[in-house]
Motif scaffolding. Structure first.
Motif, short mmCIF file in Angstrom:
data_model
loop_
_atom_site.label_atom_id
_atom_site.label_comp_id
_atom_site.label_asym_id
_atom_site.label_seq_id
_atom_site.Cartn_x
_atom_site.Cartn_y
_atom_site.Cartn_z
N ALA A 49 -0.97 1.47 -10.39
CA ALA A 49 -0.30 2.33 -9.40
C ALA A 49 0.92 1.62 -8.82
CB ALA A 49 -1.27 2.71 -8.28
N GLU A 75 -7.47 -3.33 -9.78
CA GLU A 75 -7.56 -1.92 -10.16
C GLU A 75 -6.35 -1.12 -9.67
OE1 GLU A 75 -11.26 -0.55 -8.63
OE2 GLU A 75 -12.47 -1.70 -10.04
N LYS A 76 -5.64 -1.67 -8.69
CA LYS A 76 -4.48 -0.98 -8.14
C LYS A 76 -3.16 -1.41 -8.79
CE LYS A 76 -6.72 -0.34 -3.64
NZ LYS A 76 -6.65 -0.61 -2.18
N THR A 131 -1.86 -6.83 -3.68
CA THR A 131 -3.00 -5.96 -3.44
C THR A 131 -4.25 -6.81 -3.54
OG1 THR A 131 -4.22 -4.00 -4.21
CG2 THR A 131 -3.08 -5.31 -5.87
N LYS A 133 4.66 1.35 -1.51
CA LYS A 133 5.01 2.09 -2.72
C LYS A 133 6.15 3.07 -2.45
CE LYS A 133 0.61 3.04 -3.48
NZ LYS A 133 -0.65 3.56 -4.07
N GLY A 187 0.81 -1.20 0.00
CA GLY A 187 0.00 0.00 0.00
C GLY A 187 0.85 1.26 0.00
#
Length: 307
Positions: A47, A43-44, A39, A16, A12
């Protein structure tokens, strides 16, 4: 030293930051470490990729893809909160972790909440844990489970007890801009904080030396929360919100519980392990974020226009 592969369960906000900082710790002949992270939502994925993390899905079940990655992993970082049923990573992957052929080191991201309330007194890693909230009780249990596993398989385990995390996108400057900042005043109350870049730096420091133990990863300046908001407002050139007496404030049960724990957390152990803080206090961090413009979301931007 062989090439590192780091696997993060729960990549998270802090994960990152850790990946972005990895380039600074790359060795000339080896390049940057390979970093994979999980994750709960695809959808993440993008990122995570942008931060330098190869994404994998983990929803509490060990997949073949995760198992294959663990077989090549040298350094394991866990940033997943425990649940009523125990630590989700240990529940799903304990046997796989115990068999990891290349594993050199385990790092577990915990919280200074494990110390509970000490009436504003200083605590260090030798202080007795007396957690107040259920979530902190579960953290203590998870810490012990990971330390026990490390002892069983003969690998060093580092427990990083983190204070309140802030950084780009998560700070009082953002809250002032979007109108959500409040200055709650409870006499005598202080909190420690930690910038996400210093979590990343401390992790890399411990990874480089495969150092185990318990470490408070926290700043040098425990301070009243209303002072932090006032300092951010002074940088912006705006009027800080008025002080609100704590007893009159409308708070969620979780938010109120944070104010039930008052302590000053010392960080000598991580310094003794060789780490030097990039942001030793919130003032240094806010000065940097405001001057660089990265306080919103990590991208360099111009300071907020006033007037």
């Amino acid at each position: 030293m062989s090439e590192k592969q780091v696997f993060i369960f729960g990549a998270g906000y802090s994960g990152k930051a850790f990946a972005r900082a990895g380039k600074a710790f790359a060795r000339p002949k080896q390049g940057a470490a390979m970093i994979l992270g999980t994750t709960r939502s695809s959808e993440k994925f993008e990122a995570l990729r942008q931060a330098g993390i190869a994404p994998l899905l983990f929803d509490g079940a060990l997949t073949d893809e995760i198992g294959d990655a663990l077989n090549k992993t040298t350094h394991l970082v866990i940033s997943v909160a425990p649940e009523e049923a125990g630590d989700p990573v240990l529940n799903a992957a304990r046997e796989a972790i115990a068999r990891m052929p290349a594993l050199e080191w385990i790092g577990y991201l915990s919280t200074v909440g494990v110390y509970g309330d000490h009436g504003g007194a200083w605590v260090d890693e030798t202080a007795r844990c007396r957690p107040v909230s259920k979530r902190s009780v579960m953290r203590v249990e998870a810490e012990q489970d990971w330390l026990r596993l490390g002892g069983e398989i003969g690998r060093p385990v580092a427990i990083l007890r983190l204070s309140g995390i802030y950084g780009p996108g998560r700070n009082a400057l953002v809250n002032l801009e979007n109108g959500t900042a409040r200055r709650l005043v409870k006499p005598g109350q202080v909190f420690n904080r930690i910038h996400c870049d210093d979590i990343a730096g401390a992790l890399w420091q411990l990874i480089e030396a495969n150092t185990g133990g318990i470490f408070n990863v926290t700043d040098d300046l425990p301070a009243p929360p209303q002072d932090v908001v006032a300092y951010a407002a002074s940088l912006m050139g705006v009027t800080p919100p008025p002080g609100i007496p704590f007893d009159a404030a409308q708070l969620s049960p979780m938010a109120r519980s944070f104010y039930g724990e008052n302590k000053r957390v010392a960080n000598a152990a991580i310094k003794a392990a060789g780490y030097r803080f990039r942001f030793p206090d919130y003032r240094a961090a806010f000065d940097h974020m405001w001057a660089s413009g990265d306080w919103r979301d990590g991208e360099a931007r111009s300071p907020m226009k006033r007037g």
